[in-house]
Design an enzyme around this catalytic site. Structure first.
Site, PDB file in Angstrom:
ATOM      1  N   HIS A   1      68.848 -16.012 -30.999  1.00 39.36           N
ATOM      2  CA  HIS A   1      68.448 -16.804 -31.938  1.00 39.36           C
ATOM      3  C   HIS A   1      68.486 -17.761 -33.367  1.00 39.36           C
ATOM      4  O   HIS A   1      67.544 -16.744 -33.666  1.00 39.36           O
ATOM      5  CB  HIS A   1      67.081 -17.313 -31.126  1.00 39.36           C
ATOM      6  CG  HIS A   1      66.759 -18.752 -31.369  1.00 39.36           C
ATOM      7  ND1 HIS A   1      67.045 -19.292 -29.525  1.00 39.36           N
ATOM      8  CD2 HIS A   1      66.857 -19.467 -31.806  1.00 39.36           C
ATOM      9  CE1 HIS A   1      67.006 -20.743 -30.090  1.00 39.36           C
ATOM     10  NE2 HIS A   1      67.067 -21.094 -31.566  1.00 39.36           N
TER      11      HIS A   1
ATOM     12  N   HIS B   1      69.959 -19.732 -36.100  1.00 44.27           N
ATOM     13  CA  HIS B   1      71.093 -21.037 -36.495  1.00 44.27           C
ATOM     14  C   HIS B   1      72.355 -20.618 -37.277  1.00 44.27           C
ATOM     15  O   HIS B   1      71.865 -20.267 -38.474  1.00 44.27           O
ATOM     16  CB  HIS B   1      70.291 -22.168 -36.150  1.00 44.27           C
ATOM     17  CG  HIS B   1      69.953 -22.771 -35.384  1.00 44.27           C
ATOM     18  ND1 HIS B   1      70.497 -23.195 -34.188  1.00 44.27           N
ATOM     19  CD2 HIS B   1      68.642 -22.467 -34.319  1.00 44.27           C
ATOM     20  CE1 HIS B   1      70.086 -23.587 -32.570  1.00 44.27           C
ATOM     21  NE2 HIS B   1      68.852 -22.962 -33.249  1.00 44.27           N
TER      22      HIS B   1
ATOM     23  N   HIS C   1      68.523 -25.279 -25.731  1.00 45.86           N
ATOM     24  CA  HIS C   1      67.342 -25.197 -25.488  1.00 45.86           C
ATOM     25  C   HIS C   1      66.080 -25.433 -24.963  1.00 45.86           C
ATOM     26  O   HIS C   1      66.409 -26.810 -23.960  1.00 45.86           O
ATOM     27  CB  HIS C   1      67.102 -26.211 -26.974  1.00 45.86           C
ATOM     28  CG  HIS C   1      67.708 -25.213 -28.277  1.00 45.86           C
ATOM     29  ND1 HIS C   1      68.858 -24.841 -28.673  1.00 45.86           N
ATOM     30  CD2 HIS C   1      66.612 -24.616 -30.273  1.00 45.86           C
ATOM     31  CE1 HIS C   1      68.557 -23.886 -29.522  1.00 45.86           C
ATOM     32  NE2 HIS C   1      67.843 -23.903 -29.797  1.00 45.86           N
TER      33      HIS C   1
ATOM     34  N   GLU D   1      59.785 -25.624 -26.487  1.00 48.06           N
ATOM     35  CA  GLU D   1      59.426 -26.347 -27.038  1.00 48.06           C
ATOM     36  C   GLU D   1      58.933 -26.972 -27.511  1.00 48.06           C
ATOM     37  O   GLU D   1      58.192 -27.373 -27.457  1.00 48.06           O
ATOM     38  CB  GLU D   1      61.043 -26.179 -28.438  1.00 48.06           C
ATOM     39  CG  GLU D   1      59.802 -25.586 -30.099  1.00 48.06           C
ATOM     40  CD  GLU D   1      61.972 -25.722 -30.637  1.00 48.06           C
ATOM     41  OE1 GLU D   1      61.150 -25.260 -31.945  1.00 48.06           O
ATOM     42  OE2 GLU D   1      62.547 -26.295 -30.327  1.00 48.06           O
TER      43      GLU D   1
ATOM     44  N   ASP E   1      65.329 -17.901 -35.611  1.00 48.20           N
ATOM     45  CA  ASP E   1      65.900 -19.750 -35.301  1.00 48.20           C
ATOM     46  C   ASP E   1      66.429 -19.777 -36.790  1.00 48.20           C
ATOM     47  O   ASP E   1      67.650 -20.194 -36.954  1.00 48.20           O
ATOM     48  CB  ASP E   1      64.641 -20.272 -35.336  1.00 48.20           C
ATOM     49  CG  ASP E   1      64.921 -21.568 -35.183  1.00 48.20           C
ATOM     50  OD1 ASP E   1      65.726 -21.883 -34.810  1.00 48.20           O
ATOM     51  OD2 ASP E   1      63.467 -22.120 -33.912  1.00 48.20           O
ATOM     52  N   ASP E   2      65.450 -20.604 -37.665  1.00 44.85           N
ATOM     53  CA  ASP E   2      66.200 -21.155 -39.131  1.00 44.85           C
ATOM     54  C   ASP E   2      64.746 -20.237 -40.413  1.00 44.85           C
ATOM     55  O   ASP E   2      64.180 -20.988 -40.826  1.00 44.85           O
ATOM     56  CB  ASP E   2      65.905 -22.313 -39.292  1.00 44.85           C
ATOM     57  CG  ASP E   2      66.647 -23.031 -38.305  1.00 44.85           C
ATOM     58  OD1 ASP E   2      67.893 -23.464 -37.951  1.00 44.85           O
ATOM     59  OD2 ASP E   2      65.802 -23.646 -37.440  1.00 44.85           O
TER      60      ASP E   2
END
Length: 339
Positions: free
Chosen positions: A16, A18, A200, A203, A281-282
């Site tokens: 995961h 991005h 997704h 969340e 994630d980011d």
């Protein structure tokens, strides 16, 4: 005194991450200067921006920062640099396999169109994988904020490039908008074309979002999925189906899904038998990469090294890595434990 094993050397898979969000902060500053893009202090200050996406305004701000960062990726060499640096960071954190997630429509206007954009990304991934030794593939993700017909176009394109490095199909952006079932045809196209379904869910929205990913989209993995703990039936469904949740603890706290690292329900998912693949994630916006997520499990949830090793195994089992990569990495995880 028991030896504390280095979590950066624990072999693992990263499922995961991005595309733009994988960028190094220093790289963003250089590219912004190169193209004359004015960045707000939140992206220039050297510290992760203060974010909270649990309301519409907060999510809009998060997306605006992300879009500004993405606007600094304009040439094929920028794409190549981002991919190489993301791989270098992953290798440093013990990753043996990375599935990086991207919506190529976001890069198409500056890279000559949708197909050229995806081909540039895939070429960068293949070259980087060969040069760094990191197994690396692409998960093409549709945007919930766009029309479902756009998702179908992307799904067909993703299937077309399955033999060139695309392994999965996702669905990102604000899950509170629209319904998962609106995208069911796109996911059918992807699954029938041999791609792994990884939307997704769970969340910003609750356990119903996770349930819809399972029932409407045929998810083999769920991006995030943490809110499943709020409904025992959904939790049981995940466990019985062996569907892994791509849990991103630092991201959950940064976006206000949970107040503190210890509030992220890692232990509840573990105890329920739900497979997990920890992800960053980011990192550009949340300030931590892959190994730091394992540190959260150790420091805030008292995961033992044996449990952390099993989390690493679960990340591999949930991946699209070929069997030889899985087998080799499983042996390396055992060696890490034997220490």
């Amino acid at each position: 005194m028991a030896r504390v094993r280095d979590l950066k050397s624990l072999p693992k898979a990263h499922l995961h991450l991005h595309f733009t969000g994988s960028m190094r902060p220093a790289t963003l500053l250089e590219l912004a200067d190169k193209y004359g893009v004015h960045l707000p202090e939140a992206l220039r200050g050297g510290e992760p921006p203060r974010l909270r996406a649990t309301d519409e305004r907060g999510w809009f701000r998060f997306q605006r920062l992300y879009d500004l960062a993405r606007s600094c990726l304009r040439e094929p060499e920028d794409i190549q640099r981002l991919v190489r640096e993301a791989a270098e960071e992953d290798v440093r954190d013990g990753s043996r396999w990375l599935e990086i997630q991207v919506d190529p429509t976001s890069y198409a206007p500056r890279l000559g169109g949708l197909i050229p954009a995806l081909e540039i990304i895939l070429d960068a991934v293949r070259t980087t994988s060969r040069e760094t030794g990191l197994g690396m593939r692409v998960l093409v993700a549709a945007n919930r904020m766009k029309h479902p017909l756009d998702a179908r176009t992307l799904a067909r394109l993703a299937v077309r490039y399955r033999d060139q490095g695309v392994v999965g199909f996702g669905l990102s952006n604000d899950e509170r908008r629209g319904f998962a079932r609106d995208f069911d045809r796109a996911f059918t196209i992807a699954r029938e074309g041999g791609l792994l379904a990884a939307p997704h869910g769970g969340e910003l929205a609750g356990p119903v979002s996770v349930r819809d990913c399972l029932t409407d989209l045929g998810a083999a993995r769920v991006g995030h999925g943490v809110r499943a703990v709020e409904d025992p039936a959904v939790l049981t469904s995940l466990a019985e189906a062996g569907v892994a949740c791509e849990v991103c603890p630092a991201s959950n706290v940064a976006l206000g899904v949970y107040e503190r690292p210890e509030d992220v329900p890692l232990r509840r998912l573990w105890d329920a038998g739900v497979p997990m693949a920890l992800g960053a994630d980011d990192p550009l916006l949340f300030g931590s990469r892959l190994a730091a997520q394992y540190e959260i499990a150790r420091l805030h949830h008292a995961f033992t090294d044996h449990e952390l090793a099993e989390l690493a195994r679960q990340s591999l089992r949930a991946s699209a890595a070929p069997e030889d990569v899985r087998a080799k990495t499983m042996v390396e995880i055992d060696a890490w434990l034997a220490g």
